[in-house]
Design an enzyme around this catalytic site. Structure first.
Site, PDB file in Angstrom:
ATOM      1  CE1 TYR A 155      -4.086   1.708  -0.075  1.00  0.00           C
ATOM      2  CE2 TYR A 155      -3.248   2.973   1.786  1.00  0.00           C
ATOM      3  CZ  TYR A 155      -4.184   2.785   0.791  1.00  0.00           C
ATOM      4  OH  TYR A 155      -5.224   3.672   0.639  1.00  0.00           O
ATOM      5  CE  LYS A 158      -3.979   4.684  -2.404  1.00  0.00           C
ATOM      6  NZ  LYS A 158      -4.952   5.247  -3.373  1.00  0.00           N
TER       7      LYS A 158
END
Length: 259
Positions: A155, A158
Site C-alpha cells: 500500500y 500511494k
C-alpha cells in the site's frame, strides 16, 4: 473551479469516497460518469443523483485493474460523445499482513489498480483536461504516502500517487487545470472490510464527507495546493517522519500496524 456545465469522471464510485465525490460534484451542478465494477450500485447512485439534482449521471462498469482499461473507457466515452473536464482517481484497495505471505496475484492486482490504473487514466485524459481547463485532476493518495507501512508494504505505492500528482501540478502550472492529491488517514468506508482487519486503522477515523469536503475546499482556493492531507491530526502525523530517525519511524509504524 467550475462544476456546472462540466463532466466529472469518478473511479471507485460505487461506495465510500467515490460515492461522496459524486454526490458533492452533482450537488454543485456537474454531470458525472460513475466507474466501478459493481454496476448495480452505480445504477442506483446514478438514479438518485439524477432525481435529486437534475444532472446527467452515467454508470459504467469497468475493471480498472485490467491493463488497457483506461483506453477502453476513453473510447467508450468518445463513442457516446462525452468529454471529461474533471478526473477523480479514487479507486484502490489495501491489504494487511506480511508481504511474503500474500498471494502474488493479489499483490499484482493491488499495484495495477493503485498505481497502473492511476497512471493510465491520468495519461489518457490529461490532455483534454488541460485543453478545457475548467475542471480538476484529483488523486486519492494516503497518509501512507508519507511513511513506510510494515504489514501494509504494498500500500506504500500511494507514495507514487502523491509524487506523480505533485509533479503534474508543476507540469500543468501554466494551464487553468487544478491538480490535487488528497491524502486521508483512516476513513469509515469498506476499505477495512477489504483489508480484512481494523488493525490498519491507525489514528482518528474520518468520515468520507470530511475527506471529500477537504479536497473540494482545497480545489476552490484561489491557488490550489498540489497536495493536501485531510484532517489536522493527519497533517501533523505526516510531518513527523521527516524529522525522526528512519529506524524509529519504522518501529513506531510496525507497532501501530501490528507488524
Amino acid at each position: 473551479m467550475s462544476y456546472r456545465g462540466t463532466t466529472a469522471l469518478i473511479t471507485g464510485a460505487s461506495a465510500g469516497l467515490g460515492e461522496v465525490f459524486a454526490r458533492q460534484w452533482a450537488e454543485r451542478g456537474a454531470d458525472v460518469v460513475l466507474v466501478a465494477r459493481r454496476l448495480d450500485r452505480l445504477e442506483e447512485l446514478a438514479g438518485a443523483l439524477k432525481r435529486r439534482h437534475g444532472i446527467t449521471a452515467r454508470p459504467l462498469a469497468a475493471d480498472l485493474a485490467r491493463p488497457g482499461a483506461a483506453a477502453a473507457l476513453k473510447t467508450e466515452l468518445a463513442e457516446r460523445g462525452i468529454t471529461v473536464q474533471t478526473l477523480i482517481n479514487n479507486a484502490g484497495f489495501g491489504s494487511h499482513g506480511a508481504f511474503a505471505e500474500q498471494e502474488p496475484e493479489h499483490i499484482t492486482r493491488m499495484i495495477q489498480l493503485n498505481v497502473g490504473a492511476v497512471a493510465e487514466l491520468t495519461r489518457t485524459f490529461l490532455p483534454e483536461l488541460v485543453a478545457d481547463g475548467r475542471g480538476a485532476l484529483v488523486t486519492v493518495a494516503s497518509t501512507a504516502a508519507y511513511q513506510t507501512t510494515p504489514a501494509m508494504a504494498v500500500y506504500g505505492v500511494k507514495a507514487f500517487v502523491l509524487s506523480l500528482t505533485e509533479a503534474l501540478a508543476h507540469e500543468t502550472r501554466r494551464s487553468s487545470l487544478r491538480v490535487l492529491a488528497v491524502s486521508p488517514g483512516p476513513v469509515s468506508t469498506e476499505f477495512f472490510d477489504v483489508v480484512g482487519t481494523q488493525e490498519a486503522a491507525v489514528g482518528r477515523v474520518s468520515s468520507p464527507a470530511e475527506v471529500v469536503t477537504a479536497a473540494r475546499r482545497a480545489l476552490e482556493r484561489r491557488r490550489t495546493p498540489p497536495s493536501t492531507v485531510a484532517g489536522l491530526p493527519n497533517r501533523l502525523s505526516s510531518l513527523a517522519p521527516r524529522f525522526a530517525p528512519r529506524r524509529l519511524v519504522l518501529a513506531t509504524a510496525g507497532r501501530a500496524l501490528n507488524a
